[in-house]
Structure formats: C-alpha cells, structure tokens
Design a protein around this motif. Structure first.
Motif, PDB file in Angstrom:
ATOM      1  N   PHE A 183      70.232  63.152  59.092  1.00 16.09           N
ATOM      2  CA  PHE A 183      70.577  64.350  58.334  1.00 16.09           C
ATOM      3  C   PHE A 183      71.996  64.785  58.672  1.00 16.09           C
ATOM      4  CE2 PHE A 183      69.570  68.045  55.951  1.00 16.09           C
ATOM      5  CZ  PHE A 183      70.208  69.098  56.562  1.00 16.09           C
ATOM      6  N   ARG A 184      72.801  64.999  57.666  1.00 17.66           N
ATOM      7  CA  ARG A 184      74.179  65.457  57.851  1.00 17.66           C
ATOM      8  C   ARG A 184      74.446  66.581  56.873  1.00 17.66           C
ATOM      9  NH1 ARG A 184      73.523  63.470  61.901  1.00 17.66           N
ATOM     10  NH2 ARG A 184      74.388  61.615  62.780  1.00 17.66           N
ATOM     11  N   GLY A 185      74.116  67.794  57.284  1.00 19.58           N
ATOM     12  CA  GLY A 185      74.215  68.860  56.324  1.00 19.58           C
ATOM     13  C   GLY A 185      74.772  70.170  56.818  1.00 19.58           C
ATOM     14  N   MET A 186      75.460  70.215  57.963  1.00 17.44           N
ATOM     15  CA  MET A 186      76.010  71.476  58.439  1.00 17.44           C
ATOM     16  C   MET A 186      77.506  71.337  58.679  1.00 17.44           C
ATOM     17  SD  MET A 186      73.224  73.372  60.864  1.00 17.44           S
ATOM     18  CE  MET A 186      74.157  74.898  60.805  1.00 17.44           C
ATOM     19  N   PRO A 187      78.302  71.701  57.669  1.00 19.99           N
ATOM     20  CA  PRO A 187      79.750  71.660  57.874  1.00 19.99           C
ATOM     21  C   PRO A 187      80.200  72.714  58.887  1.00 19.99           C
ATOM     22  CG  PRO A 187      79.211  72.400  55.633  1.00 19.99           C
ATOM     23  CD  PRO A 187      77.922  72.105  56.332  1.00 19.99           C
ATOM     24  N   ALA A 188      81.401  72.590  59.370  1.00 17.35           N
ATOM     25  CA  ALA A 188      81.951  73.562  60.322  1.00 17.35           C
ATOM     26  C   ALA A 188      81.841  74.967  59.741  1.00 17.35           C
ATOM     27  CB  ALA A 188      83.401  73.229  60.635  1.00 17.35           C
ATOM     28  N   GLY A 189      81.375  75.895  60.571  1.00 16.93           N
ATOM     29  CA  GLY A 189      81.249  77.288  60.170  1.00 16.93           C
ATOM     30  C   GLY A 189      80.006  77.626  59.377  1.00 16.93           C
ATOM     31  N   SER A 190      79.114  76.666  59.179  1.00 13.27           N
ATOM     32  CA  SER A 190      77.934  76.910  58.339  1.00 13.27           C
ATOM     33  C   SER A 190      76.805  77.564  59.134  1.00 13.27           C
ATOM     34  CB  SER A 190      77.450  75.619  57.691  1.00 13.27           C
ATOM     35  OG  SER A 190      77.035  74.695  58.660  1.00 13.27           O
ATOM     36  N   ILE A 191      75.865  78.136  58.371  1.00 12.54           N
ATOM     37  CA  ILE A 191      74.739  78.864  58.946  1.00 12.54           C
ATOM     38  C   ILE A 191      73.454  78.385  58.288  1.00 12.54           C
ATOM     39  CG2 ILE A 191      73.649  81.126  59.218  1.00 12.54           C
ATOM     40  CD1 ILE A 191      76.486  82.349  58.913  1.00 12.54           C
ATOM     41  N   ALA A 192      72.443  78.093  59.108  1.00 18.95           N
ATOM     42  CA  ALA A 192      71.097  77.794  58.621  1.00 18.95           C
ATOM     43  C   ALA A 192      70.157  78.848  59.203  1.00 18.95           C
ATOM     44  CB  ALA A 192      70.653  76.401  59.047  1.00 18.95           C
ATOM     45  N   VAL A 193      69.346  79.445  58.342  1.00 21.23           N
ATOM     46  CA  VAL A 193      68.386  80.453  58.770  1.00 21.23           C
ATOM     47  C   VAL A 193      66.994  79.856  58.650  1.00 21.23           C
ATOM     48  CG1 VAL A 193      67.470  82.776  58.387  1.00 21.23           C
ATOM     49  CG2 VAL A 193      69.906  82.298  57.948  1.00 21.23           C
ATOM     50  N   LEU A 194      66.314  79.740  59.776  1.00 23.69           N
ATOM     51  CA  LEU A 194      64.965  79.195  59.818  1.00 23.69           C
ATOM     52  C   LEU A 194      63.972  80.324  60.063  1.00 23.69           C
ATOM     53  CD1 LEU A 194      65.718  76.107  62.084  1.00 23.69           C
ATOM     54  CD2 LEU A 194      65.468  76.129  59.601  1.00 23.69           C
ATOM     55  N   ARG A 195      62.963  80.418  59.230  1.00 23.62           N
ATOM     56  CA  ARG A 195      61.908  81.421  59.379  1.00 23.62           C
ATOM     57  C   ARG A 195      60.698  80.744  60.009  1.00 23.62           C
ATOM     58  NH1 ARG A 195      62.568  84.501  54.469  1.00 23.62           N
ATOM     59  NH2 ARG A 195      64.290  85.459  55.550  1.00 23.62           N
ATOM     60  N   LEU A 196      60.147  81.377  61.052  1.00 23.89           N
ATOM     61  CA  LEU A 196      59.079  80.783  61.853  1.00 23.89           C
ATOM     62  C   LEU A 196      57.925  81.760  62.033  1.00 23.89           C
ATOM     63  CD1 LEU A 196      61.665  80.043  64.588  1.00 23.89           C
ATOM     64  CD2 LEU A 196      60.572  78.219  63.344  1.00 23.89           C
ATOM     65  N   PRO A 197      56.710  81.247  62.239  1.00 21.46           N
ATOM     66  CA  PRO A 197      55.597  82.134  62.606  1.00 21.46           C
ATOM     67  C   PRO A 197      55.921  82.848  63.917  1.00 21.46           C
ATOM     68  CG  PRO A 197      54.784  79.962  62.005  1.00 21.46           C
ATOM     69  CD  PRO A 197      56.281  79.855  62.085  1.00 21.46           C
ATOM     70  N   ALA A 198      55.543  84.104  64.003  1.00 15.97           N
ATOM     71  CA  ALA A 198      55.957  84.959  65.124  1.00 15.97           C
ATOM     72  C   ALA A 198      55.629  84.395  66.496  1.00 15.97           C
ATOM     73  CB  ALA A 198      55.350  86.345  64.961  1.00 15.97           C
ATOM     74  N   GLU A 199      54.429  83.956  66.715  1.00 20.69           N
ATOM     75  CA  GLU A 199      54.010  83.563  68.060  1.00 20.69           C
ATOM     76  C   GLU A 199      54.030  82.059  68.301  1.00 20.69           C
ATOM     77  OE1 GLU A 199      53.465  85.857  70.399  1.00 20.69           O
ATOM     78  OE2 GLU A 199      53.889  87.394  68.895  1.00 20.69           O
ATOM     79  N   ALA A 200      54.295  81.282  67.284  1.00 25.54           N
ATOM     80  CA  ALA A 200      54.179  79.826  67.390  1.00 25.54           C
ATOM     81  C   ALA A 200      55.299  79.208  68.224  1.00 25.54           C
ATOM     82  CB  ALA A 200      54.182  79.205  65.995  1.00 25.54           C
ATOM     83  N   ALA A 201      54.936  78.190  68.981  1.00 27.10           N
ATOM     84  CA  ALA A 201      55.935  77.395  69.680  1.00 27.10           C
ATOM     85  C   ALA A 201      56.700  76.571  68.645  1.00 27.10           C
ATOM     86  CB  ALA A 201      55.257  76.474  70.687  1.00 27.10           C
TER      87      ALA A 201
END
Length: 158
Positions: A126-144
């Motif tokens: 996977f090559r998808g984050m150029p310099a200065g980029s932001i990825a927001v990941l949403r996760l279950p609250a208590e999950a590892a």
C-alpha cells in the motif's frame, strides 16, 4: 467510538552532507503543508486529545505548525515512532486506547501500512500517504487494535 489520526510529516529538506536523517528540517513547502493540515483538522473538528510524535525534527516541526492552528494539545515525543514498523506503531497507539482521539505524527512506510492494515486487514505494498497527509481511523471504543478493526473515516492531503 474512538479515533486514531495518522499524520505523515510534511515535505522535508534533503539531508545536507554529514547531516543525520533525524535532523532534517521541513522545507518551505512543508511548512505550508503542515499549516494546511492544522487548518483541515480544525475545520473538521478533529483536534486530538493526545499527540504522540516522532523525535525527528521534521515531525516536530510539522506538529508545531499544526498546533499553531488548532491550539495547545497534550503531546509527547515517542522515540518508537521514528523508523517504526506497523507492529510498533500499533503497539504505541494501543497503549493509549483509553483516550478518545490520538494523533500519531510519523513517517512512511509505517503510517501508510498501519492505515491499510487497520482498515482493510492487509498492509501489502500500500502506498497512499503523501507527505503532509492525514488518515482518520474510527475504532470501537474498548477494542484492542487488530487488522481490519478500523473504518477509514477521512483522508486528506495537501
């Protein structure tokens, strides 16, 4: 739900002769990109509760520009982020799972591999984050953190 925000440092200068990689500063372009990243985070109401930042100069300078826009945020330098594998990045993030929104400021290929691994279950090439980029990941609250557990909620690049 909680959020893990991944911010790749903005464009940096090439290393000068004899200069260590960790000491590379942001370029003028990178300073502008980092400021834009801060503006996007603020506009999207994604100001983090905690920032974990690589000790590299370019990541610290990226964070400084972001914080000038979003304001003060609890922040810590985390040496393990510099040159980290996806496994190390996941471990660092997972240590703070009790915090609602954590921002990791770091480097590729680790960040883009974590984004892919957490959202799709695979990191591959996977090559998808150029310099200065932001990825927001949403996760279950208590999950590892584990492969495929996150939803890629937003992605931004300068």
């Amino acid at each position: 739900m909680r959020e893990l925000i991944l911010l790749r440092h903005a464009h940096a200068e090439s290393a000068a002769p004899g200069q260590d990689d960790i000491d590379r500063p942001l370029s003028r372009q990178g300073q502008a990109e980092a400021e834009m990243a801060g503006q996007w985070l603020k506009k999207e109401n994604l100001v983090p509760d905690l920032v974990l930042c690589s000790p590299a100069r370019r990541t610290r300078e990226t964070l400084e520009q972001v914080l000038q826009v979003v304001g003060y945020v609890d922040q810590r330098q985390e040496a393990r982020i510099y040159e980290a594998t996806p496994g190390t990045l996941v471990q660092v993030a997972d240590e703070h799972r009790d915090i609602g929104r954590v921002l990791l400021v770091g480097h590729n290929p680790g960040l883009e591999q974590v984004a892919a691994l957490m959202s799709s279950g695979q990191s591959g090439d996977f090559r998808g984050m150029p310099a200065g980029s932001i990825a927001v990941l949403r996760l279950p609250a208590e999950a590892a953190l584990e492969p495929g557990i996150a939803q890629l909620a937003a992605f931004w690049w300068p």
